[in-house]
Motif scaffolding. Structure first.
Motif, PDB file in Angstrom:
ATOM      1  N   UNK A 293       0.817  -1.199   0.000  1.00  0.00           N
ATOM      2  CA  UNK A 293       0.000   0.000   0.000  1.00  0.00           C
ATOM      3  C   UNK A 293       0.851   1.250   0.000  1.00  0.00           C
ATOM      4  N   UNK A 294       0.369   2.297  -0.670  1.00  0.00           N
ATOM      5  CA  UNK A 294       1.032   3.592  -0.724  1.00  0.00           C
ATOM      6  C   UNK A 294       2.427   3.442  -1.346  1.00  0.00           C
ATOM      7  N   UNK A 295       3.500   3.739  -0.612  1.00  0.00           N
ATOM      8  CA  UNK A 295       4.841   3.499  -1.169  1.00  0.00           C
ATOM      9  C   UNK A 295       4.988   2.041  -1.586  1.00  0.00           C
ATOM     10  N   UNK A 296       4.477   1.124  -0.766  1.00  0.00           N
ATOM     11  CA  UNK A 296       4.550  -0.290  -1.107  1.00  0.00           C
ATOM     12  C   UNK A 296       3.796  -0.627  -2.377  1.00  0.00           C
ATOM     13  N   UNK A 297       2.712   0.125  -2.645  1.00  0.00           N
ATOM     14  CA  UNK A 297       1.991  -0.069  -3.891  1.00  0.00           C
ATOM     15  C   UNK A 297       2.808   0.375  -5.089  1.00  0.00           C
ATOM     16  N   UNK A 298       3.478   1.531  -4.946  1.00  0.00           N
ATOM     17  CA  UNK A 298       4.336   2.002  -6.023  1.00  0.00           C
ATOM     18  C   UNK A 298       5.484   1.051  -6.292  1.00  0.00           C
ATOM     19  N   UNK A 299       6.081   0.522  -5.209  1.00  0.00           N
ATOM     20  CA  UNK A 299       7.171  -0.443  -5.381  1.00  0.00           C
ATOM     21  C   UNK A 299       6.656  -1.709  -6.062  1.00  0.00           C
ATOM     22  N   UNK A 300       5.451  -2.149  -5.689  1.00  0.00           N
ATOM     23  CA  UNK A 300       4.915  -3.373  -6.293  1.00  0.00           C
ATOM     24  C   UNK A 300       4.666  -3.182  -7.793  1.00  0.00           C
ATOM     25  N   UNK A 301       4.258  -1.976  -8.204  1.00  0.00           N
ATOM     26  CA  UNK A 301       4.096  -1.714  -9.635  1.00  0.00           C
ATOM     27  C   UNK A 301       5.448  -1.782 -10.336  1.00  0.00           C
TER      28      UNK A 301
END
Length: 322
Positions: free
Chosen positions: A186-194
């Motif tokens: 989620x959030x930063x983690x979402x950007x990293x996952x993309x």
């Protein structure tokens, strides 16, 4: 905060003005090749967390530049054969926490690998344990402008590389099924996952929630919330460097990684989210190259997004993939 971004019907068609650098793919191929010159050296040390249904391992592996990165691997205690793998990346400022935290994914019968984010882990949660040994030119406090003078120096070059290596480390454990690997956050983690979804071609699913690090040209001028605001505050002092900063950020914009992502994807967006404005999330979602994609929209939520309701949605959705 009432709705402040584009109407939902316009969000569904919105495309970012961000342009990928011509050498985007070469830059990332070179970056990963250089990091793979270092032995992954993934180590899994059992931890007595006082749990009976979940086994926990303290993990270390070599990330960007061979730097040591920490993580937790949680496995169902009764796992005897390889199980599907969920690799999770964390929100801005957080660290991997304590070994007994976040038992959801292991409780669902999956392996759960959570990566510590280098240099973070002091903003919320149970803390982190991974240093970032690389210095940078002058920067605004936080992480968004560290090394923003050049793509080679930028902080998220190290983080995204760590994240790819984290997938490789998690897959090296004998009880994880590499062929059923999911990345999420989620959030930063979402950007990293993309980003990982665009760099690792054989994932079975990607699930970014209210993702950060998307559509930098719009995000940095639309919201005055941190962390995006760090860029504006840096440029307020370093006048005349806007073009240079946006060039660096273009190598790390999740929109461009999304254009290379082919795995099934489930995004989420919140229409009152001023931290990660919904148009920036839709920019990445609409750019996602894979045809098997969906987005859950939470009309009256801020950056908390769908909360536990969206966790339930992810659990249902992942049954089809891992």
């Amino acid at each position: 905060m009432a709705l402040f971004d584009l109407p939902l019907d316009e969000l569904r068609d919105y495309r970012s003005d961000s342009v990928a650098p011509e050498d985007f793919d070469d830059f990332w191929a070179r970056t990963l090749e250089e990091s793979r010159e270092f032995d992954l050296d993934a180590r899994f040390e059992p931890v007595d967390a006082g749990l009976s249904t979940v086994h926990v391992y303290d993990v270390s592996f070599a990330g960007f530049g061979g730097h040591p990165v920490k993580g937790w691997l949680r496995l169902p205690a009764d796992a005897k054969e390889p199980v599907p793998l969920v690799v999770e990346f964390l929100g801005y400022g957080g660290g991997r926490g304590l070994p007994h935290e976040d038992l959801l994914w292991a409780s669902s019968g999956r392996a759960h690998f959570v990566m510590d984010t280098r240099g973070q882990g002091s903003g919320w949660g149970g803390g982190g344990g991974t240093a970032d040994p690389v210095g940078s030119a002058p920067a605004y406090p936080g992480f968004m402008t560290r090394g923003i003078d050049a793509p080679e120096n930028y902080y998220y070059r190290r983080v995204f590389t760590d994240a790819v290596r984290a997938v490789e480390a998690a897959r090296s454990h004998p009880l994880t099924d590499a062929s059923r690997t999911v990345v999420l956050g989620g959030s930063q983690g979402g950007g990293i996952s993309i980003a990982v979804g665009g760099l690792v071609p054989d994932l079975v699913a990607v699930a970014p929630d209210v993702p950060f690090l998307c559509d930098f040209p719009r995000a940095t001028t639309l919201t005055d919330r941190h962390p995006y605001r760090e860029v504006g505050l840096y440029l307020r002092t370093h006048r005349g460097r806007t073009e240079e900063a946006l060039r660096t950020l273009s190598y790390f914009d999740a929109v461009h990684f999304a254009a290379r992502g082919r795995a099934p994807a489930l995004f989420s967006a919140a229409l009152e989210d001023q931290t990660c404005p919904p148009s920036t999330v839709f920019a990445a979602f609409n750019a996602w190259a894979g045809s098997d994609k969906a987005i859950e929209v939470y009309d009256f939520n801020d950056h908390e997004g769908g909360g536990p309701q969206h966790v339930a949605a992810k659990l249902r959705w992942l049954r089809s993939y891992a």
